[in-house]
Structure formats: structure tokens, C-alpha cells
Motif scaffolding. Structure first.
Motif, short mmCIF file in Angstrom:
data_model
loop_
_atom_site.label_atom_id
_atom_site.label_comp_id
_atom_site.label_asym_id
_atom_site.label_seq_id
_atom_site.Cartn_x
_atom_site.Cartn_y
_atom_site.Cartn_z
N MET A 1 -23.99 -3.17 -11.73
CA MET A 1 -24.67 -2.28 -10.79
C MET A 1 -25.98 -2.93 -10.37
N LYS A 2 -26.24 -2.92 -9.08
CA LYS A 2 -27.41 -3.62 -8.54
C LYS A 2 -28.71 -3.08 -9.12
N ASN A 3 -29.00 -1.80 -8.90
CA ASN A 3 -30.18 -1.24 -9.56
C ASN A 3 -29.84 0.12 -10.15
N LEU A 4 -30.22 0.27 -11.40
CA LEU A 4 -29.88 1.44 -12.19
C LEU A 4 -31.16 2.18 -12.53
N CYS A 5 -31.10 3.49 -12.46
CA CYS A 5 -32.21 4.33 -12.93
C CYS A 5 -31.79 4.86 -14.30
N GLY A 6 -32.52 4.44 -15.32
CA GLY A 6 -32.31 4.97 -16.66
C GLY A 6 -33.17 6.19 -16.87
N ILE A 7 -32.63 7.20 -17.54
CA ILE A 7 -33.35 8.46 -17.76
C ILE A 7 -33.26 8.85 -19.23
N ASP A 8 -34.38 9.28 -19.79
CA ASP A 8 -34.39 9.78 -21.17
C ASP A 8 -35.48 10.83 -21.28
N GLU A 9 -35.46 11.52 -22.42
CA GLU A 9 -36.44 12.57 -22.66
C GLU A 9 -37.03 12.41 -24.05
N ALA A 10 -38.18 13.05 -24.25
CA ALA A 10 -38.80 13.16 -25.56
C ALA A 10 -39.27 14.61 -25.70
N GLY A 11 -39.01 15.17 -26.86
CA GLY A 11 -39.51 16.52 -27.10
C GLY A 11 -38.51 17.62 -26.86
N ARG A 12 -37.24 17.35 -27.01
CA ARG A 12 -36.23 18.41 -26.83
C ARG A 12 -36.30 19.41 -27.99
N GLY A 13 -36.55 18.93 -29.20
CA GLY A 13 -36.43 19.79 -30.37
C GLY A 13 -37.70 20.27 -31.06
N PRO A 14 -38.89 19.84 -30.71
CA PRO A 14 -40.08 20.29 -31.42
C PRO A 14 -40.37 21.78 -31.27
N LEU A 15 -41.21 22.28 -32.15
CA LEU A 15 -41.63 23.68 -32.13
C LEU A 15 -42.80 23.90 -31.18
N ALA A 16 -43.47 22.81 -30.80
CA ALA A 16 -44.66 22.92 -29.94
C ALA A 16 -44.73 21.74 -28.99
N GLY A 17 -45.45 21.96 -27.91
CA GLY A 17 -45.69 20.89 -26.95
C GLY A 17 -44.63 20.81 -25.87
N PRO A 18 -44.80 19.84 -24.98
CA PRO A 18 -43.94 19.75 -23.80
C PRO A 18 -42.63 19.01 -24.04
N LEU A 19 -41.73 19.19 -23.11
CA LEU A 19 -40.57 18.33 -22.92
C LEU A 19 -41.01 17.32 -21.87
N VAL A 20 -40.85 16.04 -22.15
CA VAL A 20 -41.22 14.99 -21.21
C VAL A 20 -39.98 14.18 -20.87
N MET A 21 -39.73 14.02 -19.59
CA MET A 21 -38.59 13.23 -19.11
C MET A 21 -39.10 12.09 -18.25
N SER A 88 -35.05 6.03 -6.04
CA SER A 88 -33.86 5.55 -5.34
C SER A 88 -33.18 4.49 -6.21
N ALA A 89 -31.87 4.69 -6.45
CA ALA A 89 -31.11 3.74 -7.25
C ALA A 89 -29.64 3.81 -6.85
N ASP A 90 -28.88 2.80 -7.27
CA ASP A 90 -27.44 2.79 -7.02
C ASP A 90 -26.70 3.67 -8.01
N GLY A 91 -27.32 3.92 -9.15
CA GLY A 91 -26.71 4.76 -10.17
C GLY A 91 -27.76 5.34 -11.09
N TYR A 92 -27.41 6.43 -11.75
CA TYR A 92 -28.33 7.13 -12.65
C TYR A 92 -27.63 7.34 -13.98
N LEU A 93 -28.29 6.93 -15.07
CA LEU A 93 -27.71 7.03 -16.41
C LEU A 93 -28.67 7.75 -17.34
N PHE A 94 -28.19 8.83 -17.95
CA PHE A 94 -28.98 9.68 -18.85
C PHE A 94 -28.51 9.44 -20.28
N ASP A 95 -29.47 9.27 -21.18
CA ASP A 95 -29.14 9.09 -22.59
C ASP A 95 -28.60 10.40 -23.16
#
Length: 184
Positions: A1-21, A88-95
Motif C-alpha cells: 500500500m502506497k501510504n497507510l494511516c495507522g491508528i491506535d489509542e491509549a486510555g481505553r481502560g483506566p478509571l480516570a483521565g482521557p481516551l487519546v487516539m 488522507s491515505a490509501d488505507g486506514y489500519l486500527f490496532d
């Protein structure tokens, strides 16, 4: 794939604070990328600086109040869509193991280890979230957020037991050890 956008997050499970993607499209290869959890804090900070200089990226933050109001899945869907509209990307991949039914998005378990763009997104999300939680530790020193980053450690649960919830706690996340035993 020419250009890929990788996507991930931090903070899905904590009791406090933000979800950051984060979403990242790399311009050039960057040495040393892997899952942020496998890197030292110092190395994550170094790579953060490199990534933000040498890639297109977008970071989305959902605070605890929004997570409580909309739910974690709705926040994830919203963040994924915003990243896909922004970068803008040719594809998007989420962990992970789901695309939440979003058209044009693929998911892959352990993509944050195997795919450089997702590793870079993992690093941006984690460093951003950790920086926020360190600041929250200064605002709410009685909770020790700078140490546990809002996750449900024994010390954190004891701080909640002693001090109650702070404004950055996720009220919709249940903590079994803090719930009152049923009388019935």
C-alpha cells in the motif's frame, strides 16, 4: 500500500483521565518503532519528537465527562472517523480486533507491534495521554495520577476510597471493590 494511516489509542481502560487516539501517516521510515508499551518513557518521548516532525498525524482526545456521556465505544467510533476525515491515505489500519463497522477501515491484532504507522500512532497516543495524566497529578496530588496514569492500581483505588472521585474520574466505570455489598 502506497501510504497507510495507522491508528491506535491509549486510555481505553483506566478509571480516570482521557481516551487519546492518534492517526499517523509516515513520510519516511523511522527506526525503533514498536508498540509504545514496549519502549521506555525516555525512548517514547524521543520517538514522539521524531514522529511529529517527520509524519502527518492527528490526535483526538475525549475527556472523562464525554466518555461517561457517550460511552467508550461511541468515542472510539467518533475518533476513528475524525482521523479518517483529517488524514488522507490509501488505507486506514486500527490496532485491535474490530472496525466498529466503519467503511474503509481495517483492523489487525498486534498491529502496534508489526506495522510502523500503527506503532507511531501508539507512541503519539501514549505520550500525549501520559503528559496529560502527569499534569493531572499536579492538579489532584492526592490521587497519584503521575504514577499510575489513572489505571486501577491498588494505590489508586485506595485514593478513591479515601478522597472520593475527582472531576477527571470516569463515573460510568464501575469498581467492584468500591461498591457497597447488597443487603439482599
Amino acid at each position: 500500500m502506497k501510504n497507510l494511516c495507522g491508528i491506535d489509542e491509549a486510555g481505553r481502560g483506566p478509571l480516570a483521565g482521557p481516551l487519546v487516539m492518534a492517526g499517523v501517516v509516515l513520510y519516511e521510515p523511522i527506526d525503533g518503532l514498536t508498540d509504545s508499551k514496549q519502549l521506555t518513557e525516555k525512548r517514547r518521548e524521543q520517538l514522539y519528537e521524531t514522529i511529529t516532525k517527520d509524519a502527518a498525524y492527528h490526535i483526538v482526545i475525549f475527556d472523562a465527562a464525554v466518555i461517561d456521556e457517550q460511552g467508550i465505544s461511541a468515542c472510539l467510533i467518533c475518533g476513528l472517523k475524525e482521523i479518517m476525515l483529517t488524514l488522507s491515505a490509501d488505507g486506514y489500519l486500527f490496532d485491535g480486533n474490530t472496525t466498529f463497522g466503519i467503511q474503509g477501515l481495517r483492523s489487525q491484532i498486534k498491529a502496534d507491534v508489526d506495522i510502523a504507522e500503527v506503532s507511531a500512532a501508539s507512541i503519539l497516543a501514549k505520550v500525549t495521554r501520559d503528559r496529560i495524566m502527569i499534569e493531572m497529578g499536579k492538579n489532584y496530588p492526592e490521587y497519584g495520577f503521575e504514577k499510575h496514569k489513572g489505571y486501577g492500581t491498588k494505590a489508586h483505588i485506595e485514593a478513591i476510597r479515601k478522597n472520593g472521585y475527582s472531576p477527571i474520574h470516569r463515573k460510568s466505570f464501575r469498581i467492584k471493590s468500591l461498591e457497597q455489598p447488597s443487603l439482599f
